[in-house]
Design an enzyme around this catalytic site. Structure first.
Site, PDB file in Angstrom:
ATOM      1  N   ASP A   1       0.926  -1.377   0.169  1.00  0.00           N
ATOM      2  CA  ASP A   1      -0.246  -0.181   0.056  1.00  0.00           C
ATOM      3  C   ASP A   1       0.797   1.165  -0.032  1.00  0.00           C
ATOM      4  O   ASP A   1       1.604   1.636   1.109  1.00  0.00           O
ATOM      5  CB  ASP A   1      -0.956   0.042   1.308  1.00  0.00           C
TER       6      ASP A   1
ATOM      7  N   SER B   1       5.211   7.603 -15.719  1.00  0.00           N
ATOM      8  CA  SER B   1       4.303   9.089 -15.473  1.00  0.00           C
ATOM      9  C   SER B   1       3.296   9.130 -16.403  1.00  0.00           C
ATOM     10  O   SER B   1       2.554   8.186 -16.697  1.00  0.00           O
ATOM     11  CB  SER B   1       5.632   9.894 -15.858  1.00  0.00           C
TER      12      SER B   1
ATOM     13  N   TYR C   1      -2.492  15.727  -9.554  1.00  0.00           N
ATOM     14  CA  TYR C   1      -2.217  14.664 -10.556  1.00  0.00           C
ATOM     15  C   TYR C   1      -0.756  15.059 -11.250  1.00  0.00           C
ATOM     16  O   TYR C   1       0.235  14.202 -11.423  1.00  0.00           O
ATOM     17  CB  TYR C   1      -3.200  14.236 -11.534  1.00  0.00           C
TER      18      TYR C   1
ATOM     19  N   LYS D   1       2.996  13.169 -11.210  1.00  0.00           N
ATOM     20  CA  LYS D   1       3.692  12.664 -12.558  1.00  0.00           C
ATOM     21  C   LYS D   1       4.831  13.279 -12.698  1.00  0.00           C
ATOM     22  O   LYS D   1       5.819  12.873 -13.302  1.00  0.00           O
ATOM     23  CB  LYS D   1       2.474  12.701 -13.692  1.00  0.00           C
TER      24      LYS D   1
END
Length: 340
Positions: free
Chosen positions: A84, A162, A190, A194
């Site tokens: 996790d 990515s 996000y 990335k």
């Protein structure tokens, strides 16, 4: 330069690179059925790796993929690893298991991730996307590399998945958590995570390239997988993926790929030796990155459609100064320094 194109499939790439895959010891994170990582694992399993470690949060999903692998390749040597990435405790426990393997691993594909989630935090209180997509992988990877260093066996490949979504935003060094969610934008968050994946490869290449570590980041293409299952139709429309009727916008400029084509770039990054060494950059650079037309060291580069495309990266996502700053911040957030 890789021989593969945007149309190349993971089946084709694995067949061609079977001699490189055979006998390798590979770990892939985020290998749920129907995911890019899961597809890569399925195809790699058919080429006789010595060990294939399937890592993910839910044991039931790992077992489903393992069953699919063994249905086609009964003799596949698979191992399931609960991981996790939103819990540093879980990451450390998983790394201990990997480090206890007699021969360790020599290929690590960091494919797990979450995309454009509502605001949330990891168990340590970090913004969820940054904490999962980057910090979890940063800690996991370095714990494994540190063990290999102690045994003077650092020849290893690290692939960080990515996205073109990195162009949605740089790492917000002064405010990683979006004011604890007060000014949260799920797509910028996000993008930040990335971008961090790409900078991590830049750092690994700089710090450990001389010790035999190769690292690449990549964009697998636009693919609808379970990573977006929580998004509403409005979210998909705003992102430019779907129209108001819920239909996918198949604009060729959006680089739509099949699941197999997307997984191909992961496999090229992990096993294709033709992308390593000195590379001549593309002459159609559309960013302000300056190469002066000279061949550059490919280690730490960004791949798109099975080719090195640093010219398609936002400048801030391949900047060595940003990479070093992110490394220092990441060490602070995991409470451990990794000096190589």
């Amino acid at each position: 330069m890789s021989r593969y194109t945007a149309e190349s499939t993971s089946e084709e790439v694995c067949r061609d690179l079977s001699d490189k895959i055979q006998g390798s010891r590979v770990l892939i994170t985020g290998v749920t059925p129907g995911s890019i990582g899961g597809e890569a694992a399925l195809q790699i399993s058919r080429q006789a790796p010595a060990l294939l470690v399937l890592a993910g949060r839910r044991i039931e999903n790992l077992r489903l993929l393992e069953d699919a692998i063994r249905a086609g390749t009964p003799g596949a040597n698979t191992r399931l690893l609960l991981l996790d990435l939103s819990s540093q405790e879980s990451v450390r426990k998983a790394a201990e298991e990997v480090n206890a393997l007699p021969q360790g691993i020599d290929v690590l594909i960091n494919s797990a991730g979450t995309m454009a989630t509502p605001y949330g935090v990891t168990k340590e209180g970090l913004e969820l996307q940054f904490g999962t997509n980057h910090i979890g992988h940063f800690l996991f990877t370095n714990l494994i590399l540190s063990k290999r260093l102690r045994h003077n066996t650092t020849k290893m490949k690290v692939v960080n998945v990515s996205s073109s979504g990195h162009k949605r935003g740089p790492v917000r060094f002064e405010d990683l958590g979006f004011e604890d969610g007060k000014c949260y934008d799920k797509w910028q968050a996000y993008g930040q995570s990335k971008t961090a994946n790409m900078l991590f490869s830049v750092s690994l290449a700089e710090k450990l390239g001389p010790r035999g570590v190769k690292s690449f980041s990549l964009y697998p293409g636009r693919i609808v997988t379970g990573i977006g299952r929580h998004l509403s139709l409005e979210d998909w429309v705003k992102s430019g993926w779907k129209n108001k009727d819920g239909e996918i916008i198949h604009d060729p400029k959006l680089n739509w790929r099949t699941l197999s084509q997307g997984a191909a770039t992961l496999i090229v990054a992990a096993y294709d030796l033709s992308i390593e060494g000195k590379q001549t950059p593309s002459s159609h650079s559309d960013t302000s990155i300056e190469f002066n037309g000279e061949p550059i060291e490919s280690n730490g580069s960004y791949l798109v459609n099975n080719q090195i495309h640093d010219d398609d990266a936002a400048e801030y996502a391949v900047d060595p100064k940003n990479a070093e700053r992110l490394w220092t911040v990441s060490e602070e957030l995991v409470g451990q320094k990794f000096r190589y």
